[in-house]
Design a protein around this motif. Structure first.
Motif, PDB file in Angstrom:
ATOM      1  N   ASP A   1       7.480   5.460  -0.174  1.00  0.00           N
ATOM      2  CA  ASP A   1       7.484   7.037   0.279  1.00  0.00           C
ATOM      3  C   ASP A   1       6.504   7.998   0.185  1.00  0.00           C
ATOM      4  OD1 ASP A   1      10.161   6.484   1.825  1.00  0.00           O
ATOM      5  OD2 ASP A   1      10.786   6.458  -0.420  1.00  0.00           O
TER       6      ASP A   1
ATOM      7  N   ARG B   1       0.093   7.523   5.090  1.00  0.00           N
ATOM      8  CA  ARG B   1       1.411   6.980   4.553  1.00  0.00           C
ATOM      9  C   ARG B   1       1.215   5.298   5.723  1.00  0.00           C
ATOM     10  NH1 ARG B   1       3.435  12.016   7.648  1.00  0.00           N
ATOM     11  NH2 ARG B   1       1.496  13.181   6.454  1.00  0.00           N
ATOM     12  N   HIS B   2       2.616   4.876   5.077  1.00  0.00           N
ATOM     13  CA  HIS B   2       3.374   3.642   5.386  1.00  0.00           C
ATOM     14  C   HIS B   2       4.142   4.836   7.212  1.00  0.00           C
ATOM     15  CE1 HIS B   2       3.439   0.459   3.000  1.00  0.00           C
ATOM     16  NE2 HIS B   2       3.650   1.318   1.773  1.00  0.00           N
ATOM     17  N   LYS B   3       3.689   3.137   8.322  1.00  0.00           N
ATOM     18  CA  LYS B   3       4.326   4.531   9.746  1.00  0.00           C
ATOM     19  C   LYS B   3       5.516   3.841   9.148  1.00  0.00           C
ATOM     20  CE  LYS B   3       0.846   3.043  12.786  1.00  0.00           C
ATOM     21  NZ  LYS B   3       0.895   2.265  14.056  1.00  0.00           N
ATOM     22  N   LYS B   4       6.609   5.033   9.551  1.00  0.00           N
ATOM     23  CA  LYS B   4       8.084   4.996   9.926  1.00  0.00           C
ATOM     24  C   LYS B   4       8.234   4.058  11.520  1.00  0.00           C
ATOM     25  CE  LYS B   4       8.270   8.597   7.623  1.00  0.00           C
ATOM     26  NZ  LYS B   4       8.243   8.446   6.665  1.00  0.00           N
ATOM     27  N   HIS B   5       9.072   2.983  10.759  1.00  0.00           N
ATOM     28  CA  HIS B   5       9.440   2.061  12.118  1.00  0.00           C
ATOM     29  C   HIS B   5      10.583   2.660  12.342  1.00  0.00           C
ATOM     30  CE1 HIS B   5       5.804  -0.278  10.634  1.00  0.00           C
ATOM     31  NE2 HIS B   5       6.527  -0.733   9.700  1.00  0.00           N
TER      32      HIS B   5
ATOM     33  N   THR C   1       6.494  14.244  -3.506  1.00  0.00           N
ATOM     34  CA  THR C   1       6.123  12.865  -2.640  1.00  0.00           C
ATOM     35  C   THR C   1       4.292  12.847  -1.673  1.00  0.00           C
ATOM     36  OG1 THR C   1       6.711  12.834   0.157  1.00  0.00           O
ATOM     37  CG2 THR C   1       8.774  11.719  -1.817  1.00  0.00           C
TER      38      THR C   1
ATOM     39  N   VAL D   1       2.982   9.554   0.103  1.00  0.00           N
ATOM     40  CA  VAL D   1       1.566  10.440   1.373  1.00  0.00           C
ATOM     41  C   VAL D   1       0.343  10.462   0.094  1.00  0.00           C
ATOM     42  CG1 VAL D   1       1.182  11.674   2.817  1.00  0.00           C
ATOM     43  CG2 VAL D   1       3.620  11.380   2.806  1.00  0.00           C
TER      44      VAL D   1
ATOM     45  N   GLN E   1      -0.540  -1.225   9.536  1.00  0.00           N
ATOM     46  CA  GLN E   1       0.890  -0.522   9.212  1.00  0.00           C
ATOM     47  C   GLN E   1       1.644   1.391   8.321  1.00  0.00           C
ATOM     48  OE1 GLN E   1       1.020  -3.168   5.923  1.00  0.00           O
ATOM     49  NE2 GLN E   1       2.415  -3.033   4.484  1.00  0.00           N
ATOM     50  N   TYR E   2      -0.392   1.587   8.831  1.00  0.00           N
ATOM     51  CA  TYR E   2      -0.422   2.447   7.835  1.00  0.00           C
ATOM     52  C   TYR E   2      -0.478   3.905   9.043  1.00  0.00           C
ATOM     53  CZ  TYR E   2      -0.366   0.149   4.152  1.00  0.00           C
ATOM     54  OH  TYR E   2      -0.291  -0.829   2.494  1.00  0.00           O
ATOM     55  N   GLU E   3      -0.325   5.409   8.425  1.00  0.00           N
ATOM     56  CA  GLU E   3      -0.405   6.114   9.884  1.00  0.00           C
ATOM     57  C   GLU E   3      -1.522   6.763   8.924  1.00  0.00           C
ATOM     58  OE1 GLU E   3       1.230  10.549  10.532  1.00  0.00           O
ATOM     59  OE2 GLU E   3       2.565   8.580  10.475  1.00  0.00           O
TER      60      GLU E   3
END
Length: 150
Positions: free
Chosen positions: A89, A146-150, A42, A91, A119-121
């Protein structure tokens, strides 16, 4: 992001994006490609470069200096957002092949950081060999988003 950017043609899997830079040296075809670093990964490499007219292949070894680098960087940023929306998912790993390109990537990230960090890390790879949360004005050798984990 409301930055001026180029329209792109996108592949069905949202992994290849093509556009034309228009500037000082005319029209230059560009390609942005997201490629998994290994099978089943990923983690995707962000590749970016100019199309070589004679072969139709693309290279990241050129600096076209077409006078539109802000618009080009905004286009690359928009494709990262689109890619991550289609591959939530994933990165994205980005590293310039020259210090000047990493500097441009850092400046591009800084210009939209307030918008994207909601929204992103974003992480930067330091000269001491560690990943850290992205900080303005710090030199980095590579970047992850990557998308932030919520």
């Amino acid at each position: 992001m409301q930055l001026e950017k180029y329209d792109t043609e996108v592949s069905s899997q949202h992994t290849i994006y093509e556009f034309v830079s228009v500037g000082t040296y005319g029209r230059i075809e560009k390609v942005i490609a997201f490629t998994p670093l290994f099978e089943g990964s990923t983690l995707y490499n962000l590749g970016f470069g100019d199309v070589v007219v004679a072969t139709g292949e693309w290279t990241d070894k050129r600096r076209s200096n077409n006078g539109d680098h802000r618009k080009v960087l905004a286009t690359v940023a928009a494709t990262v957002v689109d890619f991550l929306n289609w591959h939530p998912d994933a990165v994205v790993y980005a590293q310039g092949n020259e210090d000047i390109k990493n500097h441009l990537y850092r400046r591009g990230i800084e210009s939209v950081l307030n918008e994207i960090e909601q929204q992103y890390e974003v992480q930067g790879y330091t000269q001491s060999g560690e990943w850290e949360p992205f900080e303005r004005s710090r030199p980095y050798e590579a970047f992850l988003i990557r998308h932030k984990k919520h």
